[in-house]
Design an enzyme around this catalytic site. Structure first.
Site, PDB file in Angstrom:
ATOM      1  N   LYS A  24       0.830  -1.208   0.000  1.00  0.00           N
ATOM      2  CA  LYS A  24       0.000   0.000   0.000  1.00  0.00           C
ATOM      3  C   LYS A  24       0.863   1.257   0.000  1.00  0.00           C
ATOM      4  O   LYS A  24       0.645   2.180  -0.782  1.00  0.00           O
ATOM      5  CB  LYS A  24      -0.914   0.011   1.236  1.00  0.00           C
ATOM      6  CG  LYS A  24      -1.545   1.357   1.507  1.00  0.00           C
ATOM      7  CD  LYS A  24      -2.344   1.378   2.781  1.00  0.00           C
ATOM      8  CE  LYS A  24      -1.592   1.645   4.046  1.00  0.00           C
ATOM      9  NZ  LYS A  24      -1.330   3.058   4.369  1.00  0.00           N
ATOM     10  N   ASN A  25       1.866   1.293   0.869  1.00  0.00           N
ATOM     11  CA  ASN A  25       2.631   2.533   0.997  1.00  0.00           C
ATOM     12  C   ASN A  25       3.638   2.748  -0.128  1.00  0.00           C
ATOM     13  O   ASN A  25       4.291   3.787  -0.188  1.00  0.00           O
ATOM     14  CB  ASN A  25       3.320   2.603   2.366  1.00  0.00           C
ATOM     15  CG  ASN A  25       2.300   2.837   3.474  1.00  0.00           C
ATOM     16  OD1 ASN A  25       1.148   3.172   3.193  1.00  0.00           O
ATOM     17  ND2 ASN A  25       2.711   2.646   4.706  1.00  0.00           N
ATOM     18  N   CYS A 118      -4.492  12.978  13.600  1.00  0.00           N
ATOM     19  CA  CYS A 118      -5.206  11.764  13.231  1.00  0.00           C
ATOM     20  C   CYS A 118      -5.134  10.784  14.375  1.00  0.00           C
ATOM     21  O   CYS A 118      -4.576  11.097  15.431  1.00  0.00           O
ATOM     22  CB  CYS A 118      -4.655  11.171  11.947  1.00  0.00           C
ATOM     23  SG  CYS A 118      -3.121  10.308  12.177  1.00  0.00           S
ATOM     24  N   ARG A 123       1.099  14.389  13.630  1.00  0.00           N
ATOM     25  CA  ARG A 123       1.500  14.250  12.233  1.00  0.00           C
ATOM     26  C   ARG A 123       1.557  15.535  11.407  1.00  0.00           C
ATOM     27  O   ARG A 123       0.787  15.724  10.466  1.00  0.00           O
ATOM     28  CB  ARG A 123       0.621  13.206  11.545  1.00  0.00           C
ATOM     29  CG  ARG A 123       0.714  11.862  12.218  1.00  0.00           C
ATOM     30  CD  ARG A 123      -0.021  10.784  11.495  1.00  0.00           C
ATOM     31  NE  ARG A 123       0.674  10.311  10.307  1.00  0.00           N
ATOM     32  CZ  ARG A 123       0.188   9.390   9.491  1.00  0.00           C
ATOM     33  NH1 ARG A 123      -0.980   8.849   9.738  1.00  0.00           N
ATOM     34  NH2 ARG A 123       0.864   9.000   8.430  1.00  0.00           N
ATOM     35  N   ASP A 307       4.601   0.543  12.057  1.00  0.00           N
ATOM     36  CA  ASP A 307       3.397  -0.083  11.491  1.00  0.00           C
ATOM     37  C   ASP A 307       3.234  -1.547  11.908  1.00  0.00           C
ATOM     38  O   ASP A 307       2.236  -2.183  11.551  1.00  0.00           O
ATOM     39  CB  ASP A 307       3.412   0.023   9.957  1.00  0.00           C
ATOM     40  CG  ASP A 307       3.212   1.450   9.485  1.00  0.00           C
ATOM     41  OD1 ASP A 307       2.770   2.288  10.284  1.00  0.00           O
ATOM     42  OD2 ASP A 307       3.500   1.730   8.297  1.00  0.00           O
ATOM     43  N   ARG A 399      -8.691  -0.100   4.593  1.00  0.00           N
ATOM     44  CA  ARG A 399      -7.820   0.907   3.958  1.00  0.00           C
ATOM     45  C   ARG A 399      -6.511   0.284   3.514  1.00  0.00           C
ATOM     46  O   ARG A 399      -5.917   0.730   2.538  1.00  0.00           O
ATOM     47  CB  ARG A 399      -7.500   2.035   4.952  1.00  0.00           C
ATOM     48  CG  ARG A 399      -8.665   2.933   5.229  1.00  0.00           C
ATOM     49  CD  ARG A 399      -8.240   4.060   6.107  1.00  0.00           C
ATOM     50  NE  ARG A 399      -7.035   4.682   5.542  1.00  0.00           N
ATOM     51  CZ  ARG A 399      -6.283   5.575   6.158  1.00  0.00           C
ATOM     52  NH1 ARG A 399      -6.621   5.975   7.357  1.00  0.00           N
ATOM     53  NH2 ARG A 399      -5.222   6.088   5.583  1.00  0.00           N
TER      54      ARG A 399
HETATM   55  N1  EPU Z   1       7.024  14.497  10.812  1.00  0.00           N
HETATM   56  C1  EPU Z   1       7.180  15.834  11.109  1.00  0.00           C
HETATM   57  N2  EPU Z   1       7.029  16.748  10.098  1.00  0.00           N
HETATM   58  C2  EPU Z   1       6.749  16.383   8.827  1.00  0.00           C
HETATM   59  C3  EPU Z   1       6.594  15.008   8.529  1.00  0.00           C
HETATM   60  C4  EPU Z   1       6.733  14.084   9.538  1.00  0.00           C
HETATM   61  O1  EPU Z   1       7.421  16.201  12.246  1.00  0.00           O
HETATM   62  O2  EPU Z   1       6.639  17.253   7.955  1.00  0.00           O
HETATM   63  C5  EPU Z   1       7.173  13.497  11.878  1.00  0.00           C
HETATM   64  C6  EPU Z   1       5.899  12.720  12.151  1.00  0.00           C
HETATM   65  O3  EPU Z   1       5.041  13.395  13.025  1.00  0.00           O
HETATM   66  C7  EPU Z   1       6.447  11.435  12.735  1.00  0.00           C
HETATM   67  C8  EPU Z   1       7.734  11.227  11.952  1.00  0.00           C
HETATM   68  O4  EPU Z   1       8.080  12.519  11.435  1.00  0.00           O
HETATM   69  O5  EPU Z   1       6.763  11.624  14.073  1.00  0.00           O
HETATM   70  C9  EPU Z   1       7.666  10.246  10.821  1.00  0.00           C
HETATM   71  O6  EPU Z   1       6.528  10.489  10.015  1.00  0.00           O
HETATM   72  P1  EPU Z   1       6.514  10.219   8.453  1.00  0.00           P
HETATM   73  O7  EPU Z   1       6.425  11.506   7.736  1.00  0.00           O
HETATM   74  O8  EPU Z   1       7.631   9.300   8.090  1.00  0.00           O
HETATM   75  O9  EPU Z   1       5.134   9.457   8.278  1.00  0.00           O
HETATM   76  P2  EPU Z   1       4.220   9.505   6.988  1.00  0.00           P
HETATM   77  O10 EPU Z   1       5.054   9.706   5.792  1.00  0.00           O
HETATM   78  O11 EPU Z   1       3.081  10.423   7.217  1.00  0.00           O
HETATM   79  C10 EPU Z   1       4.367   6.956   6.423  1.00  0.00           C
HETATM   80  C11 EPU Z   1       3.418   5.836   6.238  1.00  0.00           C
HETATM   81  C12 EPU Z   1       2.828   5.437   7.599  1.00  0.00           C
HETATM   82  C13 EPU Z   1       3.979   5.036   8.518  1.00  0.00           C
HETATM   83  C14 EPU Z   1       4.993   6.173   8.615  1.00  0.00           C
HETATM   84  C15 EPU Z   1       6.230   5.830   9.418  1.00  0.00           C
HETATM   85  C16 EPU Z   1       2.606   6.177   3.992  1.00  0.00           C
HETATM   86  C17 EPU Z   1       1.483   6.556   3.105  1.00  0.00           C
HETATM   87  N3  EPU Z   1       2.362   6.232   5.317  1.00  0.00           N
HETATM   88  O12 EPU Z   1       3.624   8.039   6.976  1.00  0.00           O
HETATM   89  O13 EPU Z   1       1.990   4.320   7.374  1.00  0.00           O
HETATM   90  O14 EPU Z   1       3.490   4.742   9.797  1.00  0.00           O
HETATM   91  O15 EPU Z   1       5.432   6.559   7.289  1.00  0.00           O
HETATM   92  O16 EPU Z   1       6.855   4.723   8.891  1.00  0.00           O
HETATM   93  O17 EPU Z   1       3.674   5.829   3.535  1.00  0.00           O
HETATM   94  C18 EPU Z   1       0.220   2.827   7.833  1.00  0.00           C
HETATM   95  O18 EPU Z   1       0.439   2.280   6.741  1.00  0.00           O
HETATM   96  O19 EPU Z   1      -0.541   2.318   8.700  1.00  0.00           O
HETATM   97  C19 EPU Z   1       0.847   4.103   8.146  1.00  0.00           C
HETATM   98  C20 EPU Z   1       0.389   4.918   9.083  1.00  0.00           C
END
Ligand code: EPU
Length: 420
Positions: A24-25, A118, A123, A307, A399
């Site tokens: 998915k990701n 969320c 996030r 995850d 999802r």
């Molecule tokens: N963060 C910030 N600022 C930003 C972006 C992220 O502070 O601009 C922080 C977040 O709050 C968190 C950390 O950085 O503490 C990591 O977040 P990340 O941005 O890596 O998460 P994401 O890209 O929103 C993806 C996956 C998630 C998975 C996370 C961590 C996708 C679509 N989603 O989310 O997947 O948990 O990386 O590995 O790729 C799931 O599939 O259930 C899911 C939630």
């Protein structure tokens, strides 16, 4: 609305063979990447899950066209009708933010609703925004929408303050069409990020990994079409491996990439399960009735994935002794704990830690989950909880897991989807 009804059995042993779906990701950014070209992008091994439907709806709202045929989707975006990702879609799926980079890079403008908090934490997306600003985009926030604009993005050095998966993906896509060279430092190294770079290079981008978390992107004027096979879902794989360990089962998982699941496999072995590779893309799991307690701490790839935290915690409820689970990625990712306690687990949350005392005998109950991986954890717990477990609000599960009940039924579980 639908729910899952599981007839649990403490002596259940899952056996047989199961095929994992595409990640998915990985497919979500790959679909967003289709916005970078007017030519066709064809993706195979796509999982048929709700988040994929949501991002395809978003592509169609922006003016793109797509066709799904089995596990393949063909996308084409010759021009766009709209540059706006609505609040409704972003709220339904935060990964909608992935259209921000491509839209501003190719069309010079993007309007994307700002995702709020969320179920798993606050996030923010400040790192996506700061990175795009470095590439020359002008970004403002109006009426809850991010408005991004740029004539043409320009290459720059961007160092992420913190590793971010979708942030790195947005910047890779934006930098691919920027003028000049971009260096991205402290990139997330998740296999889904690497898979996106592979697709972008097939489309004509010039991305090179200088080391595991530094990318050099030489911007090009245009990208073209490509065909790409999405990597297997390492989190679905991890979830089924835990199901094998939890039920002292013995089964084969096909269409997997063992290397992507290495940290989870290591922890499963330490807990007493046997996990072996069978050729290049299959794994065999054989669980044991004697589960050993252990501590886990989530961290960015190649560390233990956040995850998989909820699902692994279910296994730890069946381990003799105390295990400590530390969540370092998200600030509120313990929503499964109270529901697991309702099933009989002994877990106490202390800040970013959950203290799990085992072994506890679980018994079925009605439960509810408000995020995807928490829902998967409840399904796993339901398998070994005596009596009936009803999982409500399974839209979260849908999802990210393709036909999870059918796959588990194929291994011998008693699990039904029923309309409420
Ligand atoms: N963060 C910030 N600022 C930003 C972006 C992220 O502070 O601009 C922080 C977040 O709050 C968190 C950390 O950085 O503490 C990591 O977040 P990340 O941005 O890596 O998460 P994401 O890209 O929103 C993806 C996956 C998630 C998975 C996370 C961590 C996708 C679509 N989603 O989310 O997947 O948990 O990386 O590995 O790729 C799931 O599939 O259930 C899911 C939630």
């Amino acid at each position: 609305m639908e729910k899952l009804v599981i007839r649990g059995d403490r002596d259940l042993r899952l056996c047989g063979e199961v095929r994992m779906s595409g990640a998915k990701n990985a497919v979500l950014p790959a679909i967003a990447a289709s916005l970078l070209t007017s030519e066709e992008v064809r993706l195979s091994n796509i999982p048929r899950v709700k988040d994929v439907e949501t991002i395809l709806t978003l592509i169609a709202e922006l003016g793109g066209a797509y066709k799904v045929d089995g596990d393949t989707v063909s996308l084409r975006v010759p021009k766009i009708r709209s540059d706006e990702a609505s609040y409704e879609l972003v709220r339904a799926m935060r990964a909608s933010i992935l259209v921000l980079g491509p839209l501003v890079a190719r069309f010079g403008k993007a309007v994307v609703a700002l995702p709020g908090g969320c179920a798993i934490g606050s996030r923010p997306i400040d790192l996506h925004i700061a990175g795009l600003q470095k590439l020359g985009a002008t970004i403002s926030l109006e009426h809850g929408y991010i408005q991004a604009q740029a004539d043409r993005l320009r290459g720059a050095v961007v160092e992420f303050e913190k590793k971010t998966v979708t942030g790195t993906e947005n910047l890779l896509m934006a930098a691919a069409l920027a003028k000049g060279e971009t260096i991205l430092k402290n990139c997330a190294q998740e296999p889904e990020v690497v898979d996106l770079a592979v697709l972008l290079n097939k489309m004509g981008a010039k991305i090179e990994w200088l080391d595991a978390d530094t990318a050099r992107v030489r911007g090009v004027r245009e990208l073209g079409g490509a065909a790409h096979d999405i990597i297997p879902d390492r989190i679905e794989t991890g979830t089924f491996l835990v199901a094998g360990a939890l039920t002292a089962g013995d089964f084969l998982l096909r269409n997997v990439c063992p290397e992507h699941t290495a940290t989870v496999i290591e922890k499963l072995r330490a807990s007493g399960a046997i996990v072996e590779t069978e050729g290049e893309n299959a794994l065999r799991v054989a669980g044991s009735r004697e589960v050993k307690a252990q501590d886990i701490t989530t961290s960015p790839y190649p560390g233990f994935p956040t995850d998989m935290q909820a699902q692994f915690m279910v296994l730890l409820t069946q381990a003799a002794g105390t295990s400590i689970v530390t969540e370092t990625i998200f600030d509120r990712r313990f929503s499964h704990v109270n529901e697991l306690v309702r099933l009989g687990a002994s877990i106490e949350v202390q800040g970013d830690k959950a203290v799990v005392k085992g072994k506890t005998l679980l018994s079925g109950a009605e439960v509810i989950a408000t995020d995807l991986r928490a829902s998967a954890a409840l399904v796993l717990a339901g398998l070994v909880a005596a009596g009936e477990t009803t999982i409500n609000e399974i839209e979260h599960l849908d999802r990210g897991y393709e036909r999870i009940e059918e796959k588990l039924r194929g291994l011998g579980a008693s699990i039904e989807r029923v309309k409420t």
